[in-house]
Design an enzyme around this catalytic site. Structure first.
Site, PDB file in Angstrom:
ATOM      1  N   LYS A  36       0.863  -1.185   0.000  1.00  0.00           N
ATOM      2  CA  LYS A  36       0.000   0.000   0.000  1.00  0.00           C
ATOM      3  C   LYS A  36       0.899   1.234   0.000  1.00  0.00           C
ATOM      4  O   LYS A  36       1.618   1.492   0.953  1.00  0.00           O
ATOM      5  CB  LYS A  36      -0.916  -0.006   1.229  1.00  0.00           C
ATOM      6  CG  LYS A  36      -1.579   1.335   1.559  1.00  0.00           C
ATOM      7  CD  LYS A  36      -2.304   1.970   0.404  1.00  0.00           C
ATOM      8  CE  LYS A  36      -2.906   3.337   0.677  1.00  0.00           C
ATOM      9  NZ  LYS A  36      -2.461   4.147   1.753  1.00  0.00           N
ATOM     10  N   GLY A  72      -4.519  10.999  -1.545  1.00  0.00           N
ATOM     11  CA  GLY A  72      -5.316  12.029  -0.876  1.00  0.00           C
ATOM     12  C   GLY A  72      -4.870  13.449  -1.129  1.00  0.00           C
ATOM     13  O   GLY A  72      -5.700  14.310  -1.464  1.00  0.00           O
ATOM     14  N   ASP A 189      -6.063   1.739   2.334  1.00  0.00           N
ATOM     15  CA  ASP A 189      -5.647   0.630   3.198  1.00  0.00           C
ATOM     16  C   ASP A 189      -6.648  -0.520   3.105  1.00  0.00           C
ATOM     17  O   ASP A 189      -6.269  -1.694   3.026  1.00  0.00           O
ATOM     18  CB  ASP A 189      -5.531   1.092   4.652  1.00  0.00           C
ATOM     19  CG  ASP A 189      -4.340   1.993   4.897  1.00  0.00           C
ATOM     20  OD1 ASP A 189      -3.441   2.034   4.038  1.00  0.00           O
ATOM     21  OD2 ASP A 189      -4.304   2.669   5.937  1.00  0.00           O
ATOM     22  N   LYS A 245      -5.626   1.066  10.638  1.00  0.00           N
ATOM     23  CA  LYS A 245      -4.534   0.319  10.008  1.00  0.00           C
ATOM     24  C   LYS A 245      -4.405  -1.083  10.605  1.00  0.00           C
ATOM     25  O   LYS A 245      -4.233  -2.074   9.883  1.00  0.00           O
ATOM     26  CB  LYS A 245      -3.218   1.088  10.139  1.00  0.00           C
ATOM     27  CG  LYS A 245      -3.217   2.395   9.350  1.00  0.00           C
ATOM     28  CD  LYS A 245      -1.876   3.061   9.331  1.00  0.00           C
ATOM     29  CE  LYS A 245      -1.934   4.411   8.609  1.00  0.00           C
ATOM     30  NZ  LYS A 245      -2.436   4.286   7.228  1.00  0.00           N
TER      31      LYS A 245
END
Length: 287
Positions: A36, A72, A189, A245
């Site tokens: 990721k 983002g 994620d 996470k």
């Protein structure tokens, strides 16, 4: 003379590092590693080039990297340019139709192709897709008043496996398809965890801006079980942004991923340190 000695010491050290890496390369031979990639690794051309080199080296060692990326900061920049307001609830972007259109344009377009180009520029063979391609990720609408934010419902990783079998490096934008033709914005994620589980990956590497899961004294915990993660969360030691996470990690290992590592992606060669050295990097979570 002193310069010659220094060069010799450096060359011996380099040879020793390469030799020590052999058993780790053998252990991961043919394995699938889902990474990721967050915005921090795309913060500069130098950082992107360094990450791309690591990915190409992994593939050269017969490790199969699969990249799932976010973006983002780039989305925020484009929304601001278009004067579209942005709102977050519990860390997730509220996504109406106009926002999702921008998200898809930025993630599947600019961000995805910049990563593909960086990897190809280092000698790799990367192919960019999104979770919508070949129904890789079919989503349902996430709970809460978030609009077109999706949670992966089914994952069909056939297209990703086909790319791996052809020697390609898949680069995946975290977008999902809805049962009625909607486009869903999926947390990066979450998407990485779902795809890793769908591939039964050997590792999921969550590159973040922190060193890993920390204990009550602030020290990084290098290895945890799922039960330990749950206990630390109940005790309030795992809190804030680390909760989603670690939840992604728990979902992934319970879905078939052998281990998840939460690690600092800002550290140079972080992926290589984790895979090919005895030291590792960050916090490894196993079922």
């Amino acid at each position: 003379m002193e310069k010659s000695k220094a060069v010799k010491r450096d060359s011996i050290t380099t040879a020793k590092i390469l030799s020590d890496a052999l058993p780790h390369m053998q252990r991961h031979d043919g394995s699938i590693i889902v990474i990721k990639l967050g915005g921090h690794a795309m913060s500069s051309p130098e950082a992107m080039a360094s990450f791309a080199r690591d990915v190409v080296l992994m593939r050269q060692c017969n490790v199969n990297p699969v990249i799932v990326h976010g973006g983002g900061p780039m989305i925020n920049e484009m929304l601001k340019k278009l004067d579209i307001p942005s709102e977050f609830v519990n860390g997730k972007r509220v996504s109406d139709a106009a926002t999702v259109e921008v998200v898809e344009m930025v993630l599947s377009g600019k961000v995805n192709k910049s990563i593909v180009q960086a990897i190809n520029g280092q000698g790799g063979r990367a192919v960019g897709i999104s979770g919508k391609d070949a129904n890789l990720m079919v989503c349902t609408q996430a709970e809460g008043d978030l609009g077109l934010v999706g949670d992966p419902h089914t994952v069909d990783a056939t297209v990703v496996q086909s790319l791996i079998n052809d020697g390609m490096i898949p680069v995946i934008a975290p977008l999902g398809a809805g049962a009625n033709g909607e486009t869903f914005n999926v947390n990066g994620d979450t998407a990485a965890g779902a795809i890793a589980a769908g591939l039964h990956a050997d590792r999921l590497l969550l590159l973040t801006d922190v060193e890993g899961v920390k204990d009550a004294e602030g020290d990084v915990i290098t290895s945890l079980t799922a039960e330990q993660v749950e206990q630390l969360t109940r005790d309030g030691v795992i809190a804030g942004g680390m909760i989603p996470k670690t939840q992604t990690a728990l979902d992934a290992v319970r879905g078939g991923v052998k281990a998840v590592v939460i690690m600092n992606g800002q550290q140079e060669n972080a992926c290589l340190l984790e895979l090919f050295t005895t030291y590792g990097a960050g916090s490894m979570i196993r079922a």
